[in-house]
Write an enzyme that holds these catalytic residues in place. Sequence first.
Site, short mmCIF file in Angstrom:
data_model
loop_
_atom_site.label_atom_id
_atom_site.label_comp_id
_atom_site.label_asym_id
_atom_site.label_seq_id
_atom_site.Cartn_x
_atom_site.Cartn_y
_atom_site.Cartn_z
N HIS A 52 -1.03 -1.34 -4.33
CA HIS A 52 -2.32 -1.03 -3.71
C HIS A 52 -2.45 0.48 -3.51
CE1 HIS A 52 -5.86 -2.22 -1.31
NE2 HIS A 52 -5.52 -1.24 -0.47
N HIS A 101 -8.23 0.63 -4.34
CA HIS A 101 -9.19 0.38 -3.26
C HIS A 101 -9.98 1.66 -3.01
CE1 HIS A 101 -9.61 -0.73 1.33
NE2 HIS A 101 -10.77 -0.69 0.71
N MET A 141 -11.47 -6.45 5.09
CA MET A 141 -10.72 -5.46 5.88
C MET A 141 -10.46 -6.01 7.27
SD MET A 141 -10.05 -2.87 3.99
CE MET A 141 -9.28 -1.88 5.28
N ASP A 176 -6.48 -6.70 4.16
CA ASP A 176 -5.91 -5.35 4.20
C ASP A 176 -6.08 -4.78 5.60
OD1 ASP A 176 -5.09 -2.75 3.66
OD2 ASP A 176 -6.76 -2.28 2.32
N GLY A 177 -4.96 -4.42 6.23
CA GLY A 177 -5.00 -3.78 7.54
C GLY A 177 -4.22 -4.54 8.58
N SER A 179 0.84 -1.19 0.00
CA SER A 179 0.00 0.00 0.00
C SER A 179 0.88 1.24 0.00
CB SER A 179 -0.90 0.02 1.23
OG SER A 179 -1.48 1.30 1.35
N MET A 231 -12.40 3.75 -1.10
CA MET A 231 -13.11 3.94 0.16
C MET A 231 -13.89 5.23 0.03
SD MET A 231 -10.07 2.64 2.59
CE MET A 231 -8.90 2.80 1.25
N ASP A 260 -4.88 3.46 -2.13
CA ASP A 260 -6.03 3.73 -1.27
C ASP A 260 -6.64 5.08 -1.59
OD1 ASP A 260 -6.17 1.42 0.55
OD2 ASP A 260 -4.14 2.02 1.09
N MET A 281 -9.52 7.67 -0.67
CA MET A 281 -10.44 7.99 0.43
C MET A 281 -11.04 9.38 0.19
SD MET A 281 -8.26 6.69 3.69
CE MET A 281 -7.20 5.24 3.61
C1 DX5 Z 1 -6.56 1.34 5.35
C2 DX5 Z 1 -6.09 1.03 3.96
C3 DX5 Z 1 -4.90 0.14 3.93
C4 DX5 Z 1 -3.68 0.67 4.64
C5 DX5 Z 1 -2.96 -0.52 5.19
O1 DX5 Z 1 -7.80 1.90 5.30
O2 DX5 Z 1 -7.12 0.41 3.21
O3 DX5 Z 1 -4.59 -0.29 2.62
O4 DX5 Z 1 -2.82 1.40 3.81
O5 DX5 Z 1 -1.91 -0.10 5.97
P1 DX5 Z 1 -1.17 -1.05 7.03
O6 DX5 Z 1 -0.66 -2.23 6.28
O7 DX5 Z 1 -0.11 -0.18 7.58
O8 DX5 Z 1 -2.22 -1.44 8.04
ZN ZN Z 2 -6.51 -0.49 1.25
#
Ligand code: DX5
Ligand code: ZN
Length: 208
Positions: free
Chosen positions: A32, A65, A136, A169-170, A7, A67, A34, A36
């Site tokens: 990946h 991804h 998640m 993920d997470g 990510s 969100m 993200d 948001m």
């Molecule tokens: C969180 C994201 C993840 C995040 C993961 O909402 O969707 O992709 O970047 O980060 P780590 O691996 O540090 O938990």
């Molecule tokens: Zn993510």
Amino acid sequence: MTIISPSILSADFANLERDIKRVEKAGADWLHIDVMDGHFVPNITIGVPVVKSIKKIASVPLDVHLMIENPEKYIEPFAEAGADILTFHLEAANDVLKTIELIKSFNIKAGMSIKPKTSADKILPYIKHLDLVLVMTVEPGFGGQKFMPDCAEKISVIKQYAPPFIQVDGGINDKTAKICTRLGANSLVAGNYIYKSADIKTAVESLR
Ligand code: DX5
Ligand code: ZN
């Protein structure tokens, strides 16, 4: 084979190309990204123009991804920006099947994700239409959070329906990755574990 998708949320955005090349060199299979919107999750990150720029320099597929609320509004722009996999949230979609079909109309992979409080049952009716299910293992919004083991249990339920990819993920690190792959995950997202490690290559290999 386990797909490793670092990510870039944990990368240095002022040196994004360098940090993308670093994980590619270390053996990343996907990247990946993200997205948001400050509504579906309490954070704002990357949008269409950045994905478009990343596409020009990346040599691995872009795993995007979303969100965001009303994901159907943004499928076309993200597909045209170069997303190879587009994953939206079940909780955010107004019409799940329509959104899946829309993604597929661009000849890219369609993924759907569920937040920690959403039960696996909710996603089961859609699995046959999906290329990827994202479980998640933290509340979406921020990197660097602690893995929630209860969420990982959903993997075994989802596995019975055999989607091509089950992604987590997470809070993924060498230990939590093992829990998830044993349950049936075959795609791992990791931000902090990869980017904050002294040796990125070893981190990627230890996940695999
Ligand atoms: C969180 C994201 C993840 C995040 C993961 O909402 O969707 O992709 O970047 O980060 P780590 O691996 O540090 O938990
Ligand atoms: Zn993510």
